[in-house]
Design an enzyme around this catalytic site. Structure first.
Site, PDB file in Angstrom:
ATOM      1  N   HIS A  82       0.863  -1.178   0.000  1.00 42.45           N
ATOM      2  CA  HIS A  82       0.000   0.000   0.000  1.00 42.45           C
ATOM      3  C   HIS A  82       0.897   1.225   0.000  1.00 42.45           C
ATOM      4  O   HIS A  82       1.730   1.400   0.887  1.00 42.45           O
ATOM      5  CB  HIS A  82      -0.914   0.022   1.228  1.00 42.45           C
ATOM      6  CG  HIS A  82      -1.836   1.215   1.238  1.00 42.45           C
ATOM      7  ND1 HIS A  82      -3.088   1.182   0.662  1.00 42.45           N
ATOM      8  CD2 HIS A  82      -1.670   2.477   1.729  1.00 42.45           C
ATOM      9  CE1 HIS A  82      -3.655   2.370   0.795  1.00 42.45           C
ATOM     10  NE2 HIS A  82      -2.812   3.169   1.447  1.00 42.45           N
ATOM     11  N   CYS A  83       0.732   2.072  -1.007  1.00 42.77           N
ATOM     12  CA  CYS A  83       1.598   3.244  -1.160  1.00 42.77           C
ATOM     13  C   CYS A  83       0.872   4.500  -0.681  1.00 42.77           C
ATOM     14  O   CYS A  83      -0.088   4.948  -1.320  1.00 42.77           O
ATOM     15  CB  CYS A  83       2.015   3.412  -2.626  1.00 42.77           C
ATOM     16  SG  CYS A  83       3.074   4.856  -2.889  1.00 42.77           S
TER      17      CYS A  83
END
Length: 345
Positions: free
Chosen positions: A126-127
């Protein structure tokens, strides 16, 4: 119910904070460039074309940022789970099962993202910079975003360096003489004196050069890391799991060596007959549930690594988009077949 606190919102919930910060860095840096660097163009090293290419570089980077932020990473639900079931289970990192949160089958290489609260096919990470998961269907857009950011920072670093170099040469600062205010001594200029003078007279450009060079180096290392993952056909999530596997085999090797030196009984290692069962996706325990003797004698290979060209093709053309999804009639027929089978059992 008590509302989530600030820490929970920042660390555990989708939020645009780093997106806003990124936009502030890019747009703020561009404004500084236009105010303090653009007036020095053209010069001996940079042509007037860079007035236009600087705008183009920022626009392309912002477009890649927006696309990566908005692209679907490959969210999985009960209706499309079969579209992401093209990867086989390896019996070690991934074994068949259901997602405990979403209550549907969990395809190999997928993972439930706790922040987005959704399962993602071929989950990477997850960025927070794009406030989005990175998975099978948007990994290519994420890499394009990282690459564009890296190129923008490199362009900024080289451009500002050449502007400052021309500024120093135009004033012939290396051949000037300076006076030491403390001693009154007259001395020939050197790089330390000239750099100090440049930092005082061109503070904003020096700060932007430093920021661009440092951040560009970090982004380059990050991009190179993801290139190495693609070459091996791994995701960030899988690299962490394989690191745990490698750590286990290192510990086992140390234990075997220690038992030989001390003459004690070596740790249990499965025999040839047990090897196949330990990697049988239908019967093998999950990685987190394995005990010491439930690992194969030799570290198994990564079955998803099919060669460099095939690995890059998998990124640029995700398999879930190449396979036509089953029709509604086919899904209903499969559901009826499963229901009939359940009644018979």
């Amino acid at each position: 119910r008590r509302p989530p606190g600030c820490f929970d919102y920042v660390c555990n919930k989708p939020n645009p904070l780093l997106q806003v910060f990124y936009l502030g860095l890019v747009i703020g840096g561009f404004l500084v460039f236009q105010l303090y660097a653009a007036p020095h163009i053209p010069n001996k090293y940079l042509s007037e074309t860079h007035h236009y290419t600087s705008h183009l570089a920022v626009i392309v980077t912002l477009i890649s940022f927006l696309v990566a932020s908005r692209a679907n990473p490959g969210y999985i639900n009960k209706q499309n789970v079969e579209e992401f079931s093209h990867f086989p289970f390896d019996g070690l990192i991934f074994t068949p099962g259901d997602c405990k949160t979403c209550k549907h089958a969990k395809p190999a290489r997928s993972k439930h993202c706790a922040i987005c609260d959704a399962c993602v096919g071929k989950f990477d990470h997850h960025c927070p910079w794009i406030n989005n998961c990175v998975g099978e269907r948007n990994y290519r857009y994420f890499l394009a975003f990282v690459f564009c950011t890296m190129c923008l920072l490199a362009y900024s670093s080289v451009g500002i360096f050449l502007i400052l170099k021309d500024w120093v040469e135009e004033r012939d600062l290396m051949n000037r003489f300076y006076y030491d205010r403390a001693t009154g001594e007259r001395m020939q200029a050197d790089w330390t004196v000239v750099m100090t003078y440049v930092m005082v007279r061109q503070t904003y450009l020096v700060m932007l050069l430093f920021l661009s060079a440092v951040m560009g180096s970090v982004v380059f290392c990050f991009w190179a890391y993801h290139m190495s993952l693609i070459v091996r056909n791994l995701t960030t999530n899988e690299a962490g799991k394989w690191s745990s596997v490698a750590g286990f085999y290192k510990r086992r090797a140390k234990d075997l060596l220690k038992s030989k030196k001390e003459g004690t009984e070596p740790p249990p290692i499965p025999g040839p007959e047990e090897e196949a069962e330990l990697l049988n996706p239908e019967t093998a325990p999950a990685l987190a549930e394995r005990k010491y003797g439930q690992f194969p004698a030799k570290r198994p290979p990564n079955i998803y690594n099919r060669g460099i060209f095939a690995n890059f093709r998998e990124v640029l053309s995700p398999p879930s988009l190449r396979v036509a999804p089953p029709s509604a009639a086919a899904r209903r027929a499969r559901a009826k077949a499963k229901a009939a089978q359940a009644k018979q059992e």
